[in-house]
Design an enzyme around this catalytic site. Sequence first.
Site, PDB file in Angstrom:
ATOM      1  N   GLU A   1       0.197   6.215  -5.557  1.00 28.45           N
ATOM      2  CA  GLU A   1       0.348   6.100  -4.099  1.00 28.45           C
ATOM      3  C   GLU A   1       1.748   5.605  -3.773  1.00 28.45           C
ATOM      4  O   GLU A   1       2.389   4.934  -4.586  1.00 28.45           O
ATOM      5  CB  GLU A   1      -0.717   5.120  -3.577  1.00 28.45           C
ATOM      6  CG  GLU A   1      -0.681   4.815  -2.104  1.00 28.45           C
ATOM      7  CD  GLU A   1      -1.055   5.998  -1.231  1.00 28.45           C
ATOM      8  OE1 GLU A   1      -0.210   6.913  -1.121  1.00 28.45           O
ATOM      9  OE2 GLU A   1      -2.150   5.989  -0.643  1.00 28.45           O
ATOM     10  N   ASP A   2       2.229   5.948  -2.583  1.00 25.68           N
ATOM     11  CA  ASP A   2       3.560   5.486  -2.179  1.00 25.68           C
ATOM     12  C   ASP A   2       3.535   4.051  -1.664  1.00 25.68           C
ATOM     13  O   ASP A   2       4.339   3.218  -2.059  1.00 25.68           O
ATOM     14  CB  ASP A   2       4.175   6.422  -1.141  1.00 25.68           C
ATOM     15  CG  ASP A   2       3.293   6.615   0.090  1.00 25.68           C
ATOM     16  OD1 ASP A   2       2.107   6.192   0.056  1.00 25.68           O
ATOM     17  OD2 ASP A   2       3.760   7.203   1.078  1.00 25.68           O
TER      18      ASP A   2
ATOM     19  N   ASP B   1      -0.795  -0.478   2.717  1.00 23.06           N
ATOM     20  CA  ASP B   1      -0.618  -1.327   3.896  1.00 23.06           C
ATOM     21  C   ASP B   1      -1.689  -2.417   3.914  1.00 23.06           C
ATOM     22  O   ASP B   1      -1.497  -3.492   3.387  1.00 23.06           O
ATOM     23  CB  ASP B   1      -0.657  -0.484   5.159  1.00 23.06           C
ATOM     24  CG  ASP B   1       0.680   0.191   5.441  1.00 23.06           C
ATOM     25  OD1 ASP B   1       1.627  -0.532   5.775  1.00 23.06           O
ATOM     26  OD2 ASP B   1       0.782   1.420   5.321  1.00 23.06           O
TER      27      ASP B   1
ATOM     28  N   GLY C   1      -4.778  -1.979   2.587  1.00 23.07           N
ATOM     29  CA  GLY C   1      -5.627  -1.832   1.410  1.00 23.07           C
ATOM     30  C   GLY C   1      -6.963  -1.191   1.704  1.00 23.07           C
ATOM     31  O   GLY C   1      -7.706  -0.841   0.784  1.00 23.07           O
TER      32      GLY C   1
ATOM     33  N   THR D   1      -7.781   1.808   3.046  1.00 23.27           N
ATOM     34  CA  THR D   1      -7.885   3.207   2.638  1.00 23.27           C
ATOM     35  C   THR D   1      -8.037   3.322   1.127  1.00 23.27           C
ATOM     36  O   THR D   1      -8.862   4.091   0.630  1.00 23.27           O
ATOM     37  CB  THR D   1      -6.652   4.001   3.102  1.00 23.27           C
ATOM     38  OG1 THR D   1      -6.608   3.998   4.538  1.00 23.27           O
ATOM     39  CG2 THR D   1      -6.706   5.442   2.612  1.00 23.27           C
TER      40      THR D   1
ATOM     41  N   PHE E   1       8.505  -1.190   9.116  1.00 18.28           N
ATOM     42  CA  PHE E   1       8.230   0.240   8.973  1.00 18.28           C
ATOM     43  C   PHE E   1       9.354   0.856   8.148  1.00 18.28           C
ATOM     44  O   PHE E   1      10.504   0.897   8.578  1.00 18.28           O
ATOM     45  CB  PHE E   1       8.143   0.920  10.337  1.00 18.28           C
ATOM     46  CG  PHE E   1       7.419   2.241  10.285  1.00 18.28           C
ATOM     47  CD1 PHE E   1       6.150   2.359  10.803  1.00 18.28           C
ATOM     48  CD2 PHE E   1       8.007   3.353   9.693  1.00 18.28           C
ATOM     49  CE1 PHE E   1       5.471   3.576  10.736  1.00 18.28           C
ATOM     50  CE2 PHE E   1       7.341   4.564   9.625  1.00 18.28           C
ATOM     51  CZ  PHE E   1       6.064   4.673  10.142  1.00 18.28           C
TER      52      PHE E   1
ATOM     53  N   ARG F   1      11.564  12.290   4.934  1.00 19.71           N
ATOM     54  CA  ARG F   1      11.129  12.529   3.559  1.00 19.71           C
ATOM     55  C   ARG F   1      12.314  12.950   2.678  1.00 19.71           C
ATOM     56  O   ARG F   1      12.273  12.789   1.458  1.00 19.71           O
ATOM     57  CB  ARG F   1      10.036  13.595   3.508  1.00 19.71           C
ATOM     58  CG  ARG F   1       8.730  13.197   4.179  1.00 19.71           C
ATOM     59  CD  ARG F   1       7.604  14.147   3.773  1.00 19.71           C
ATOM     60  NE  ARG F   1       6.428  14.026   4.615  1.00 19.71           N
ATOM     61  CZ  ARG F   1       5.457  13.136   4.465  1.00 19.71           C
ATOM     62  NH1 ARG F   1       5.539  12.249   3.486  1.00 19.71           N
ATOM     63  NH2 ARG F   1       4.408  13.109   5.259  1.00 19.71           N
TER      64      ARG F   1
END
Length: 221
Positions: A132-133, A136, A138, A140, A185, A198
Site C-alpha cells: 500500500e502507498d 491514514d 487504518g 480501510t 496532504f 502521480r
Amino acid sequence: MSESFIKIPDDYSGYGLSHFCIPNHYVDDLEDIMIPWGLLQDRTERLARDIFQDLKDEPLTALCVLKGGYRFFTDLLDKLAVLNRSQAFSVPLYVDFIRLKSYENADSTGEIRVVGGDNMVNLCGRNVLVVEDIIDTGRTMKKLLTILEQHKPKSVKVASLLIKRRLDATGYRPNYCGFEIPDKFVVGYALDYNEYFRDLNHICVINENGKKKYAVPRGSH
C-alpha cells in the site's frame, strides 16, 4: 511492534522546491518536498531486505493496492528481484493487483469492495504481502485484511510506504513501514490529488493553490 520506520516530526519543514527537479506544471502547487525520491529508494531497499530475510525461501504473493501503490510496489519488487539474484537463497515471487472501492457517487458506503484482481481463492495457503502507498486512519486496511482472511492464506503481512499520524487513527500498524508522517496532504510518487501529481517523483505537500486548481467541480461525479 518497535518503531522500525523513519519518523518525520510535525514541525518538519521539508526541502525547498528549488533544490530538486520538479515538473514546471507543479511548481506553484506545492509547499515543499517532504521525502525526496532518492530517500524513498534507499528506504524501499531496506524494506525489501527486511521482507526477504523474514521469508527466507518461502514463496510470496505480492498484492498491489492500486492506483497509489503502484510505484512503491514496482520499486519494492525490483529490489527483491536483485536480492534473489545475489543471495544464497531466493524468494519465489507472484504478483496480483486489486483496487478498493468505498464510494458510490459522492457518498461513502461505509464498506469496501475489492475491484479487479484474479480470483482471490488463489490466495489460499499462500504467504501474502499487501503493498500500500499510505495508511491514514487504518480502517480501510483492517477491512481489507478481514476480506483476505476469508480466503485462508498461510499468512498476510502489510508493507506501507507511509503511515499518517492522525487523531482519529485506529492504531493499526503495518508489518513493514517506510515513514511515519504528519497529518498533511501529500502527493507524488503515485499518490494523487484528483488524479494529478502521480507523475511527480518526490513526495510533496500540496499547497492551497494546488488544491483549488485541481479541485473537482461540484456535481461533476
